[in-house]
Design a protein around this motif. Structure first.
Motif: not given
Lengths: 517, 92
Positions: A412-418, A462-467, B39-40, B87-92
């Protein structure tokens, strides 16, 4: 069928020597008892792919095998099934010990008097039987492992005492009437489609058995040994013969094979990043778009129900590509395909563009091919979302409705899509743009500019670094560029339903096209 | 019957690579912290780096091109030749 009661037997005690195994494993030669007990002891677990209790035992014991091995206890699952079935089943159930198969007439099972699967047998370093547990019996197995630990001078992990603590096993094939065993051990009990399931040569639906004759016909004189590359994630080699086998399994006619082969070449292009797509938890599948004269030549449907059932060429070509990924590439759901949900297009997803009904240049021409060339284009895609619009009376309104339908594509809030969102524009919608003189580029640009939201409204979940980086009032577009909007025309003449297919995101996957030769 | 079919599987059997022995202790070892760009993942590696350094482990950070593709062979070689621990970092 269930007859083992889950019981501990110490009949093997008292110095009885364990019979030699003579079973096949994944390495060269036969697995020997001496090899298995070299570290200190062995746990033989006789199982069958068909038996739910065997599956339970493999799930519960499987994660412990590595730790046992470090303590000197080698665990081996001995299947009554073909080796390829055994390997797949063990992998699926998380068995981390060795895998072996006891071929018919099951000499190892007979030698160990296995009447029930699962049956677990502990053998000491000296090759002496130390105990047996039939069926699933957690307390008895814990005791058996305690005994093994004493033997090895180490504490061994035991399966958790969770329900069910006990579960009867199933009849071992070795214990069944030999004629019945022969029938069960034959090709699917004499049923060829069933044998295909047994071999794992399926996506869950019945398939056409890939006999040498059928594969030969599919190849139509091409060199079956030619390699198209390695199919991730398992890196099985896509020889043309294996691609043809997948086409046969899928139900393709030989006339479809040039399209299947072109699609295989396209998905194996590193730019497509099939590796990421095949193993992701995302739902994405591989959309195959076909353009050019081959559509007519092989009966691909670009009209009524273009994204649905009813047309052999569409359904089987897409299915052949997916079987290549799932079987040769090893990306079966639950194994290396880790999709949380997946979608039905992962059975196969092939659409032909209605070039004749389109007001615009077709996809392959946009991508640099001549209109007269036949071309396959592959795109990592989510499931289609239908967009009804029977009310718009201007192209602006219609373009707005189409574009905003994709506002929740991916998230929903994942903007922009590449990555690309694919819009399949139905003929009636296309006609409105034709009548208004809109080019494809104008529509794409309008859609790109239409779907924007203030960053502050997108900062939720969930959103993007751009946002996050934008000022709260700054407008963020749904797509990173107009090029992330792919436009196709297909569908029936009546009905104002277009569709949008969300992207496979974060994979760095590019759209790839290959000429059909 | 089996000989009549053409298998869609690549039936070549590959040897199972055993796991490397786990280290008994880490002080004085060299650890590579692999960020796969999810991510993270970097946050997790930041914590690991702090803990490692406090335990006397030399650390180095490397980064994959993208999480969804296998690491480049050059990067794998770099890690294999220079590190005792990874050490391999997984994510989310």
């Amino acid at each position: 069928m269930a007859d083992g009661s889950g019981s501990r037997s110490d009949s093997g005690r008292g110095g009885s020597t364990a019979p030699e195994l003579g079973v096949r494993g994944t390495g060269p030669g036969h697995i020997t008892m001496g090899g298995l007990t070299a570290g200190g002891g062995a746990l033989l677990v006789f199982v069958s792919e068909h038996c739910p209790t065997s599956a339970l035992a493999l799930r519960r014991l499987g994660p412990l095998c590595r730790a046992w091995a470090q303590a000197g206890l080698t665990a081996v699952a001995i299947f009554e099934d073909p080796l390829d079935v055994a390997i797949r089943t063990a992998r699926r159930l998380g068995w981390s010990g060795q895998v072996a198969t006891d071929d018919p007439p099951y000499p190892a099972s007979r030698a160990y008097r296995v009447a029930t699967v699962p049956t677990s047998v502990l053998v000491g370093r000296d090759g002496v039987l130390a105990g047996t547990v039939a069926g699933w019996d957690q307390p008895a197995l814990a005791a058996l492992l305690g005994e093994a630990g004493q033997m090895l001078g180490a504490g061994l992990a035991v399966p958790p005492a969770t329900e069910p603590l006990r579960k009867p096993g199933c009849s071992a094939k070795a214990a069944i009437d030999p004629d019945l065993v022969a029938a069960m051990s034959g090709p699917g009990g004499g049923d060829e489609p069933e044998e295909m399931f047994e071999r794992g040569w399926t996506d869950g639906l019945p398939v056409i058995p890939p006999t040498a004759e059928r594969v030969e016909a599919m190849l139509d004189g091409r060199d079956g040994g030619e390699s198209l590359g390695l199919v991730p994630p398992a890196m099985g080699e896509a020889t043309l013969a294996r691609v043809a086998a997948c086409a046969v399994l899928a139900g393709c006619r030989p006339a479809y094979f040039p399209v299947v082969a072109a699609a295989a070449r396209a998905v194996l292009d590193p730019a497509f990043n099939l590796h990421g797509q095949a193993v992701t938890t995302q739902p994405a599948g591989q959309l195959v778009v076909v353009n050019g004269p081959v559509r007519e030549a092989i009966g691909l449907n670009s009209g009524m129900g273009a994204l649905g059932p009813g047309f052999r060429a569409n359904l089987t070509i897409g299915r052949a590509v997916r079987l290549l990924v799932a079987l040769t590439g090893g990306a079966m759901p639950g194994a290396m395909d880790r999709a949380t949900l997946g979608h039905m297009g992962k059975l196969g997803f092939c659409v032909a563009e209605d070039e004749e009904g389109s007001p615009w240049e077709p996809l392959h021409v946009e991508r640099g091919f001549d209109a007269g060339q036949s071309v396959v284009t592959v795109i990592g895609s989510d499931a289609p979302l239908s967009i009804s619009d029977h009310r718009s009376r201007t192209p602006d309104d219609l373009a707005y409705v189409l574009a905003w339908a994709a506002a929740s594509a991916w998230s929903t809030n994942w903007w922009p899509l590449a990555e690309p969102s694919v819009f399949v524009i139905c003929p009636e919608h296309a006609q409105m743009f034709r009548d208004a003189g809109w080019t494809k580029q104008r529509l794409r640009q309008f859609m790109f500019e239409a779907v924007r939201k203030p960053a502050g409204l997108l900062r939720r979940g969930e959103t993007t670094p751009v946002v996050h980086a934008a000022a709260p009032g700054a407008l963020v577009p749904k797509w990173a560029s107009p090029e992330a909007i792919v436009l196709l025309v297909a569908g029936g003449e009546a009905g104002r339903y277009s569709a949008v297919l969300g992207p496979c995101t974060g994979m760095g996957s590019q759209i790839v096209s290959r000429e059909v030769t | 019957m089996a000989a009549d079919y053409v298998s869609p599987f690549d039936e070549r059997v590959r040897a199972v690579e055993p796991l490397a022995p786990r280290p008994v202790s880490v002080p004085g070892r060299h650890a590579v912290l692999l960020d796969i760009r999810k991510n993270r993942g970097a946050e997790f590696l930041d914590r690991m780096e702090t803990l490692f350094q406090a335990a006397g482990v030399n650390t180095a950070r490397v980064t994959k091109e993208i999480f969804s593709k296998p690491a480049a062979l050059g990067l794998i070689d770099e890690i294999a030749s220079g590190a005792g621990l990874v050490v391999e970092a997984l994510a989310d």
